[in-house]
Scaffold this motif. Structure first.
Motif, mmCIF file in Angstrom:
data_model
loop_
_atom_site.group_PDB
_atom_site.id
_atom_site.type_symbol
_atom_site.label_atom_id
_atom_site.label_comp_id
_atom_site.label_asym_id
_atom_site.label_seq_id
_atom_site.Cartn_x
_atom_site.Cartn_y
_atom_site.Cartn_z
ATOM 1 N N ALA A 101 0.833 -1.208 0.000
ATOM 2 C CA ALA A 101 0.000 0.000 0.000
ATOM 3 C C ALA A 101 0.865 1.254 0.000
ATOM 4 O O ALA A 101 0.597 2.219 -0.724
ATOM 5 N N VAL A 102 1.932 1.253 0.802
ATOM 6 C CA VAL A 102 2.824 2.414 0.864
ATOM 7 C C VAL A 102 3.544 2.608 -0.469
ATOM 8 O O VAL A 102 3.651 3.725 -0.986
ATOM 9 N N VAL A 103 4.017 1.512 -1.060
ATOM 10 C CA VAL A 103 4.712 1.602 -2.359
ATOM 11 C C VAL A 103 3.764 2.108 -3.444
ATOM 12 O O VAL A 103 4.123 2.981 -4.243
ATOM 13 N N LEU A 104 2.549 1.587 -3.476
ATOM 14 C CA LEU A 104 1.575 2.050 -4.469
ATOM 15 C C LEU A 104 1.241 3.535 -4.270
ATOM 16 O O LEU A 104 1.144 4.293 -5.240
ATOM 17 N N ALA A 105 1.070 3.933 -3.025
ATOM 18 C CA ALA A 105 0.782 5.348 -2.755
ATOM 19 C C ALA A 105 1.942 6.226 -3.207
ATOM 20 O O ALA A 105 1.734 7.302 -3.778
ATOM 21 N N ALA A 106 3.169 5.757 -2.976
ATOM 22 C CA ALA A 106 4.337 6.534 -3.404
ATOM 23 C C ALA A 106 4.403 6.618 -4.929
ATOM 24 O O ALA A 106 4.700 7.675 -5.495
ATOM 25 N N LEU A 107 4.118 5.511 -5.600
ATOM 26 C CA LEU A 107 4.144 5.517 -7.066
ATOM 27 C C LEU A 107 3.064 6.432 -7.643
ATOM 28 O O LEU A 107 3.311 7.202 -8.564
ATOM 29 N N ILE A 108 1.877 6.337 -7.087
ATOM 30 C CA ILE A 108 0.781 7.183 -7.572
ATOM 31 C C ILE A 108 1.081 8.647 -7.291
ATOM 32 O O ILE A 108 0.922 9.507 -8.154
ATOM 33 N N GLY A 163 2.846 13.884 -9.154
ATOM 34 C CA GLY A 163 3.790 14.997 -9.007
ATOM 35 C C GLY A 163 4.614 15.194 -10.266
ATOM 36 O O GLY A 163 4.855 16.316 -10.706
ATOM 37 N N GLY A 164 5.046 14.085 -10.860
ATOM 38 C CA GLY A 164 5.812 14.175 -12.106
ATOM 39 C C GLY A 164 4.990 14.773 -13.224
ATOM 40 O O GLY A 164 5.473 15.578 -14.016
ATOM 41 N N TYR A 165 3.723 14.386 -13.303
ATOM 42 C CA TYR A 165 2.857 14.945 -14.339
ATOM 43 C C TYR A 165 2.704 16.447 -14.145
ATOM 44 O O TYR A 165 2.813 17.226 -15.094
ATOM 45 N N LEU A 166 2.445 16.853 -12.908
ATOM 46 C CA LEU A 166 2.272 18.276 -12.651
ATOM 47 C C LEU A 166 3.556 19.054 -12.909
ATOM 48 O O LEU A 166 3.522 20.186 -13.364
#
Length: 154
Positions: free
Chosen positions: A26-33, A38-41
């Protein structure tokens, strides 16, 4: 019964490790999302650049008469220009403004400032910028490029 006690003891750590695994995922998925958002923005196209005016489409080419311009130290520049009009130009642009700008730009320049290809291209870019600005009406470009058809220094 001793056997059952052993089974329940082993099951308890297994449940705890499954919970840890789920938490880590869950933590890894949250970090990826979050990182993806953030990268998109951060790297999304600039809205000001996206709203940039489209490049005008080429229209007719207006050939101007050759002119002779006095350079410094008794030298002369024979210059003949052509102006690339845009389709936004309702009629063929009058070249007198462009010739006047060229005379102002090249008058009394030293021969050495115009002899190399690099110097000529630099001065042409400066001339083009001034001419396009002079022939822009209400954010509508009437001229989009300038061509040298004769450029002779004597």
């Amino acid at each position: 019964m001793a056997k059952d006690d052993k089974t329940t003891d082993e099951a308890a750590p297994a449940k705890g490790s499954k919970k840890k695994l789920i938490m880590i995922i869950a933590v890894v998925l949250a970090a990826l999302i979050g990182g993806g958002a953030g990268g998109y923005l951060m790297f999304k196209p600039n809205s000001a650049a996206a709203e940039k005016e489209p490049e005008p489409t080429p229209g007719t080419v207006v050939v101007l008469d050759a002119i002779t311009i006095n350079l410094a130290d008794g030298h002369y520049l024979k210059l003949k220009l052509s102006l690339q009009a845009t389709t936004d130009a309702a009629e063929e642009p009058d070249g007198s403004k462009a010739l006047d700008i060229a005379i102002d730009l090249y008058s009394n320049r030293k021969e050495s400032e115009l002899l190399t290809n690099e110097a000529r291209e630099r001065s042409k870019a400066e001339l083009k910028e001034k001419i396009v600005k002079a022939y822009t009406e209400e954010k509508t470009k009437l001229i989009m490029d300038v061509y040298f058809t004769t450029f002779v220094i004597q």
